[in-house]
Design a protein around this motif. Sequence first.
Motif, mmCIF file in Angstrom:
data_model
loop_
_atom_site.group_PDB
_atom_site.id
_atom_site.type_symbol
_atom_site.label_atom_id
_atom_site.label_comp_id
_atom_site.label_asym_id
_atom_site.label_seq_id
_atom_site.Cartn_x
_atom_site.Cartn_y
_atom_site.Cartn_z
ATOM 1 N N GLN A 1 0.824 -1.205 0.000
ATOM 2 C CA GLN A 1 0.000 0.000 0.000
ATOM 3 C C GLN A 1 0.860 1.258 0.000
ATOM 4 N N CYS B 1 2.192 1.741 -3.394
ATOM 5 C CA CYS B 1 1.085 2.137 -4.262
ATOM 6 C C CYS B 1 0.834 3.642 -4.155
ATOM 7 N N ASP B 2 0.723 4.155 -2.931
ATOM 8 C CA ASP B 2 0.499 5.591 -2.735
ATOM 9 C C ASP B 2 1.663 6.417 -3.258
ATOM 10 N N ASN C 1 1.518 9.160 -6.337
ATOM 11 C CA ASN C 1 1.894 10.564 -6.115
ATOM 12 C C ASN C 1 2.998 11.003 -7.065
ATOM 13 N N ALA D 1 -4.397 6.065 -6.672
ATOM 14 C CA ALA D 1 -4.056 4.803 -6.016
ATOM 15 C C ALA D 1 -5.329 4.081 -5.587
ATOM 16 N N HIS E 1 -6.232 0.737 -2.945
ATOM 17 C CA HIS E 1 -5.806 -0.364 -2.084
ATOM 18 C C HIS E 1 -6.748 -0.483 -0.895
ATOM 19 N N LEU F 1 -7.941 2.322 1.881
ATOM 20 C CA LEU F 1 -8.821 3.438 1.531
ATOM 21 C C LEU F 1 -10.254 3.110 1.915
ATOM 22 N N ARG G 1 -12.986 6.300 -7.197
ATOM 23 C CA ARG G 1 -11.820 6.184 -8.074
ATOM 24 C C ARG G 1 -12.045 5.162 -9.183
#
Length: 387
Positions: A340, A343-344, A348, A359, A361, A364, A372
């Motif tokens: 995660q 991923c973030d 970014n 992102a 995952h 969230l 999203r």
Amino acid sequence: MTDRLQEQGQAAPADTTVLSEGIAAPVAAETTEACLPEGFIRLGLAPELVQAVRDLGYTQPTAVQDKVIPLAMGAGEDAGRFIDLMVSSQTGSGKTAAFLLPVLHTLVQQQAEAEATARAEHERAAAEAAARGEAPPKRPKRKNPMQARSFKAATPGALILCPTRELAQQVAHDAIELVKHCKGLRIANVVGGMPYQVQIARLQNANLVVATPGRLLDLQRSQQIKLDQVQFLVVDEADRMLDLGFADDLAEINDLTAARKQTMMFSATFAPRIQQLAMRVMHDGGASVQRVQIDTPQEKHANIKQTLYWADNAQHKRKLLDHWLRDSTIDQAIVFASTQIECDGLANDLQQEGFSAVALHGALSQGLRNRRLMALRNGQVQILVAT
């Protein structure tokens, strides 16, 4: 059926690949009018379900549907007898409808028989009252299932287990589309990340429940749902169930639905661990289960090209990714990350470099994940970075 059914009929962009399970490949426009759904009629499905399939624009079952539906309904030599099934078929081959249609068909038949019995009983009671010179008995008044005072534990006749809430929501929406001509047949969706009270309300009088194991057991332990009347248990994507650690939950659900008539398990492969799971949840330890394998696990999709590129280090890998994503022929892309945090961070970084990226995952909120995914479907997001 495709995932666009989840969004109340909203069509996906023409250049977006639809990844969810389908009923069948749509027939070319010029042949649709000349082709009635003989294939689904031939399978012996209830007219209400055939009409729903027709409304969705499909006429012929896929290979997995053609094989599984008669077996699941107990047709042919096994007429009237439900058998356990283990089914393996490619993603996108129509597995969802392969288990929804036969289960819904049986529920429709049982509902019709129950209504006929109740009608006959009412007519008999009315005739007896008339013979005595009394007024005919009144039919029981239907209660509003959404009123809190009438809440009671749900007792569904069919249960479909999915490993993730997104898949469970997709299957539930597909089921709702299929029962739109079936009066009184209710579908409920039970997943994590949603308010309990909303799900408890939707469970009222549900005939078929699509659930993730964790939330289902939460509601069962709080006595909001009883599973002792489940007749049909379907385990969808059994291999992912094991990957996500649901083996113990499946064993508990197996015990709670011990009186069921049929178990169907759908998995990408018949790996040894899947066979071990089948022995735990099938009747007679899986001794009489029938296997259906439409495509071998090694058979690849004709429209997918797989390529492996070696990178010297993390910096080189990021440069390769940047190079590919700047290809003008790519409209949308999904990039998978292992954690995660990664991923973030990658999402970014891509945003800083001018890409339309988000992102996705498990950390969230469900609302943010839904927004999203919707943005991706609508073409508002170019790159989805996901675990």
